[in-house]
Enzyme design. Structure first.
Site, mmCIF file in Angstrom:
data_model
loop_
_atom_site.group_PDB
_atom_site.id
_atom_site.type_symbol
_atom_site.label_atom_id
_atom_site.label_comp_id
_atom_site.label_asym_id
_atom_site.label_seq_id
_atom_site.Cartn_x
_atom_site.Cartn_y
_atom_site.Cartn_z
ATOM 1 N N ASP A 125 31.653 3.943 -7.241
ATOM 2 C CA ASP A 125 30.324 3.355 -7.390
ATOM 3 C C ASP A 125 30.408 2.369 -8.550
ATOM 4 O OD1 ASP A 125 29.432 5.012 -5.408
ATOM 5 O OD2 ASP A 125 28.370 6.405 -6.724
ATOM 6 N N ASP A 183 23.633 10.704 5.214
ATOM 7 C CA ASP A 183 23.412 11.582 4.066
ATOM 8 C C ASP A 183 22.950 12.931 4.583
ATOM 9 O OD1 ASP A 183 24.065 9.536 2.445
ATOM 10 O OD2 ASP A 183 22.082 9.203 1.589
#
Lengths: 285, 205
Positions: free
Chosen positions: A130, A11
Site C-alpha cells: 500500500d 472484500d
C-alpha cells in the site's frame, strides 16, 4: 502471447462479501462463492479475496470460504489479509488457495517472505504494497527507533528531506494496517527488496487513488513495474475501462485489479476485455 | 480410479476437485501400492525441482512412478510433474530428474526475455504440433494458465505436443505413448483445462 490479466477483488468479512455486489442473477449477493462463480462465467482471469475479518478467532471462516470456492471455481485464487505465521499460509493453500497476499507481516518481518517463499515456492507468495505519495506524509510520524537503527531496514527509509519537502522528486511511502500507518519506507525500494526475498508477484495499491475512481497512480505503477522483474498487479482507483487500459500501457502493469466497477455491474469483465482488445492490449476472450 | 501422487508439494486438492467435477473418482496418495493398482496416474506439483525429487525419493515413490509409466497406463504430468520426467534440471545447480524423457529443464534466460517478467505467470496460448487424445477439445490458440520460471527442452522434438510463445517458443506439453505432460495448470484453466482432465479420465486404462 501472454495476456494481461483482469482480477476482480472481493472484500470478505466474517465469510460475507462487504461493500455489496449487485449482480441481479445471484441467489445470495453476499456469498463469496456465488460471486466467484459469476466472475468465473464472465471470464475473469483470477480472483482475489481480501479477508478483512478483524478478530483472530474468526480466521477459520475464510478457510471454509476458500474451500467451498475451490470446489466450484477452477481458476487461480489469491487470498490476503491477516496472514501472520507460516501455518496461516499452509492452511490457506491446503484449503484451495493458489496464492496468498501478505502486507503488514512483510513490513514487520521481511524475513517472513524469505521463509514463506522457500517453504511454499515464490509462485504462491504475493507481497501487497500500500503506497502513498510522499507529499502527503504524516508529519508527526517518526519511524520506530528500533527500526531506524536496524540494518534490515536502514537503507529503505526515506530521508527526512524526502519525507518533508513537498516538491522533492516523486516518491511513495509504504503504509500498513489497511493504509492507516505510514512506515517511512520507500515503496519502490521495498518492492525490489521483496523480489530479492522471494516474492513471486507484487500487488500494488495506491492509497491516494483507492476508492477515488479517477484511475490508477500510473507513475507509481510504472516505477515499481520497471524496477522489478516479477509481475505487478495495479490496484486502487479504477473508475472506467480507460483506466484499466492506461494501467497496462502507461503503468506497465501485468495485471489489473478492480472491485466496484465490476461489482456494481458498471462493466462486465468481458466488456473490459473487448475494450482492451480493440485497443491492441492482448487479453484472453 | 485415478491416483494423484502426493509427495508433499503443492495444492493437490484442486486437481482432485477438478476430476471429481468431471465425474471421476480420484485419490490423493503416497502409497506405492495404491499408485500401482490405479488405472491412471497423475504426477502434479509446484515448488522447487530438487525438493520434489528429494521428496519422491524419501517417500519411496520413484519406482512407483517409473513402473506406472512402463505399464502403459494413462499418465499425466502437470507443471513440475512435466519437468520431473526429464533427465536433469538446472534449478539450483544441476539436479537429476526421472530421466523418462531425454532432455533438460532450463530457466527462461537470455536476450529474448528482455523486458519480460519472470515467472511467466498468467494465461497464454497453445500452438498444437501433435494433438494427443486428451486435447481433442482444445482449439488452436486456446489460452491456459501458466506459472513457472523454467521450461523443458526435449532432445527428441518428436515428443512435443504444444508450444507456447514467451520470448521464445517453448515446449508447453509433451506426448509420448501413454505419457502426456503439460507445463500449464489444467485444473486452473477453467472449462478448457477441465476438458483435458475429462478426456484423461475417459482414456482406457
Amino acid at each position: 502471447m501472454l495476456t494481461k490479466r483482469i482480477i476482480p477483488c472481493l472484500d470478505v468479512k466474517g465469510g460475507r462479501v462487504v461493500k455489496g455486489v449487485s449482480f441481479v442473477n445471484l441467489i445470495d449477493a453476499g456469498d463469496p462463492v456465488e460471486i466467484a462463480k459469476a466472475y468465473d462465467e464472465q471470464g475473469a482471469d483470477e480472483l482475489t479475496f481480501l479477508d478483512i475479518t478483524a478478530s483472530h478467532e474468526e480466521r477459520g471462516i475464510i478457510l471454509d470460504v476458500v474451500r467451498r470456492t475451490a470446489e466450484q471455481v477452477f481458476m487461480p485464487l489469491t487470498v490476503g489479509g491477516g496472514i501472520k505465521v507460516l501455518d496461516d499460509i499452509r492452511n490457506l493453500l491446503l484449503a484451495g488457495a493458489d496464492k496468498v497476499s501478505i502486507n503488514t507481516t512483510a513490513v514487520h518481518d521481511p524475513e517472513f517472505i524469505k521463509q514463506a517463499s522457500l517453504r511454499f515456492g515464490s509462485q504462491c507468495i504475493v507481497v501487497a504494497i500500500d503506497a502513498k505519495r510522499v507529499v502527503e506524509h504524516d508529519k508527526d510520524f517518526k519511524p520506530p527507533l528500533a527500526w531506524a537503527s536496524d540494518p534490515k531496514y536502514g537503507s529503505l527509509f526515506l530521508s527526512d528531506s524526502a519525507l518533508h519537502t513537498p516538491h522533492s522528486a516523486l516518491r511513495w511511502e509504504v503504509y500498513t494496517h489497511g493504509g492507516r500507518k505510514p512506515m517511512g519506507i520507500d515503496a519502490v525500494a521495498w518492492a525490489k527488496k521483496m523480489e530479492e526475498y522471494g516474492a513471486g508477484e507484487i500487488l500494488l495499491t495506491s492509497m491516494n487513488q483507492d476508492g477515488q475512481k479517477t484511475g490508477y497512480d500510473l507513475e507509481l505503477t510504472r516505477s515499481v513495474s520497471e524496477a522489478v522483474s516479477i509481475p505487478v498487479i495495479a490496484s486502487g482507483g479504477v473508475g472506467n475501462l480507460e483506466h484499466i487500459y492506461e494501467g497496462f500501457t502507461k503503468g506497465k502493469a501485468d495485471a489489473a485489479l478492480a472491485a466496484s466497477i465490476f461489482h456494481f455491474k458498471e462493466y462486465t469483465i468481458r466488456q473490459a476485455k473487448e475494450y482492451l482488445r480493440e485497443r491492441g492490449v492482448p487479453v484472453r476472450l | 480410479m485415478i491416483a494423484i501422487i502426493d509427495y508433499g508439494m503443492g495444492n493437490l486438492r484442486s486437481v482432485q476437485k477438478a476430476f471429481e467435477r468431471m465425474g471421476r473418482e480420484a485419490v490423493v496418495t503416497r502409497d506405492p501400492k495404491t499408485i500401482l493398482d490405479a488405472g491412471k496416474v497423475v504426477l502434479p506439483g509446484v515448488g522447487a525441482f530438487p525438493d520434489c525429487m528429494r521428496n519422491l525419493e524419501e517417500y519411496g515413490l520413484i519406482d512407483a512412478v517409473k513402473q506406472s509409466i512402463r505399464s502403459g497406463k494413462p499418465f499425466l504430468g502437470i507443471c513440475l510433474g512435466l519437468q520431473l520426467l526429464f533427465t536433469e534440471s538446472e534449478e539450483f545447480g544441476i539436479s537429476k530428474g526421472l530421466d523418462i524423457i531425454k532432455g533438460k529443464v532450463i530457466r527462461f534466460k537470455g536476450p529474448e526475455f528482455k523486458g519480460l517478467k519472470i515467472p511467466h505467470m498468467g494465461w497464454n496460448s497453445l500452438a498444437v504440433k501433435r494433438r494427443p487424445p486428451v486435447m481433442q477439445d482444445i482449439p488452436e490458440g486456446s489460452h491456459v494458465y501458466f506459472v513457472h520460471s523454467f521450461h523443458v527442452v526435449p532432445e527428441d522434438k518428436g515428443v512435443i505436443a504444444t508450444t507456447t510463445n514467451y520470448g521464445i517458443d517453448f515446449v508447453s506439453s509433451i506426448w509420448k505413448d501413454n505419457v502426456i505432460a503439460v507445463q500449464f495448470h489444467p485444473e486452473k484453466s477453467q472449462a478448457l483445462g477441465l476438458s483435458i482432465l475429462k478426456r484423461f479420465g475417459e482414456q482406457k486404462s
